[in-house]
Enzyme design. Sequence first.
Site, PDB file in Angstrom:
ATOM      1  N   SER A 169       0.785  -1.236   0.000  1.00 34.12           N
ATOM      2  CA  SER A 169       0.000   0.000   0.000  1.00 34.12           C
ATOM      3  C   SER A 169       0.818   1.288   0.000  1.00 34.12           C
ATOM      4  O   SER A 169       0.235   2.374  -0.097  1.00 34.12           O
ATOM      5  CB  SER A 169      -0.953   0.019   1.206  1.00 34.12           C
ATOM      6  OG  SER A 169      -2.117  -0.704   0.911  1.00 34.12           O
ATOM      7  N   LYS A 226       0.030   3.738  -2.742  1.00 33.80           N
ATOM      8  CA  LYS A 226      -1.045   4.728  -2.651  1.00 33.80           C
ATOM      9  C   LYS A 226      -0.512   6.150  -2.514  1.00 33.80           C
ATOM     10  O   LYS A 226      -1.183   7.113  -2.897  1.00 33.80           O
ATOM     11  CB  LYS A 226      -1.965   4.411  -1.466  1.00 33.80           C
ATOM     12  CG  LYS A 226      -2.806   3.148  -1.629  1.00 33.80           C
ATOM     13  CD  LYS A 226      -3.734   2.968  -0.438  1.00 33.80           C
ATOM     14  CE  LYS A 226      -4.662   1.770  -0.598  1.00 33.80           C
ATOM     15  NZ  LYS A 226      -3.985   0.485  -0.417  1.00 33.80           N
ATOM     16  N   SER A 286      -6.181   3.553   4.053  1.00 39.22           N
ATOM     17  CA  SER A 286      -5.571   2.641   3.084  1.00 39.22           C
ATOM     18  C   SER A 286      -6.644   1.937   2.269  1.00 39.22           C
ATOM     19  O   SER A 286      -6.594   0.715   2.061  1.00 39.22           O
ATOM     20  CB  SER A 286      -4.667   1.626   3.791  1.00 39.22           C
ATOM     21  OG  SER A 286      -3.741   1.054   2.894  1.00 39.22           O
TER      22      SER A 286
END
Length: 474
Positions: free
Chosen positions: A127, A130, A309
Amino acid sequence: MARTKRRRRRRRGLAVGLVLALVIVGLGGYAYLDITDQAPGVLTDDPPWPDADPFPDPASPTVASPAEAPGVDPDAPVPTADALAALTAPLFEDARVGPTPGVSVRDVATGEELYASSATNPYVPASTLKLLTGVAVLETYGDRHTFTTEVVGADDGTITLVAGGDITVAADAGDPEATIGHAGLGDLAEQVATELLAQGRTEVALTLDDTLFTGPALAPDWGEVDLAGGWAMPIMPLAVNIGIVDGVTRRSSDAALAAAGDFAAALAARGITVTGDVTRAARPETATVLGSVESAPLRDIVAYMMQHSDNVLAEVLGRMTAVQTGQEASFVGAGIAVLDVIARLGVDVTGAQFQDTSGLSRDSTLTPRMLTDTTVLIAAGGRPELLAAVQALPVAHLEGTLADRLGDTDAAGTLSAKTGTLPQVVSLAGLVTTSDGRLLAFSVLANSFPPGAAYQARVAIDAWAAGLAACGCS
């Protein structure tokens, strides 16, 4: 003893200063691996967490440059390469993180790379990807941009709900103070019903235009566990409450059509009957706009995505980047679009390939240096329209996916970072103020550690991050 107390008070001051510049308040998070990036689960050495609480709405981020945070000293000593190498050596010797973690540390004030090891090698980012998606969509649209959901009417009496990339709408009335649920399908129905009733119409046929996105709705390597837990869903350009069903369970399997059903119900409540079933059809070439609603500003949507997230939101933001930049609005096209935007900002993207824009895919790769280069670009303060991407980074021991990490360390309150966890992937990338008051950007990515050891790998990386926060290192 007095000196120790003064030092502790000073650290608290640094914590408060950085929090004021970087924090958006909002606890919440997920309950499994990448979605929480913090909760031990079936692939770790610890028992799983209980079911997650319903998703909260965070406040909007504070608009301030991290480099100007109170407590950050531009004249503070800069850590030396030798000191950072000594700090990092135990991480490389730790079997819990696998063979060769990648590490990059840069000074925000000067942009100088202070330490690097395997920093140009490609790693699966989880993640932490992101962070780049957030930057790319903010660069593409600007931080005040809003996404529009509208209804148009055709000459044949059909009305069309046109999906415009907002998956945060409310089923009925919107809340102008909220991020999720800012726009409301009920408010849209009120506008449309008012117009239709003024025309003397009480019945309509309703179609849904969700042709904004293309390609597969699910990534090839998304599994049943991702869908069942709500960590993923078919990606569409319209959804109520980011597709969440009943707060914490599997998300909608057809979020756009479900939203159209909610809109039909909202019309009925306002005196307009939708005849027959809602069908899919592109908006007519000639049509009149009957109503429209706007999402929260993009900076707030990016902030929510970073704090929680949220994979689904990240995928939609990636596709919207593709829409605006002329790429195909698919998984592959969104990945290309995000990489192209990051490259245009001057970041070297060699070695990167994005098969998604959330990091849930095990086939996406980037380099540690890409993460720190991008973070420095934003945190230095020269691009205020991109600041939301770092202002919303979870703060250690305080919020988001770092709420339960790095407590009782120098990193608590002074480190803000995007977390990442997948089976055999753990990553951390963001900003930290050292004990001397120097603001650093950092990234650390570990791949290929033993199966089932993600939690232990994270513990090892947290120990390194805590050491960086405590480091005078000059």
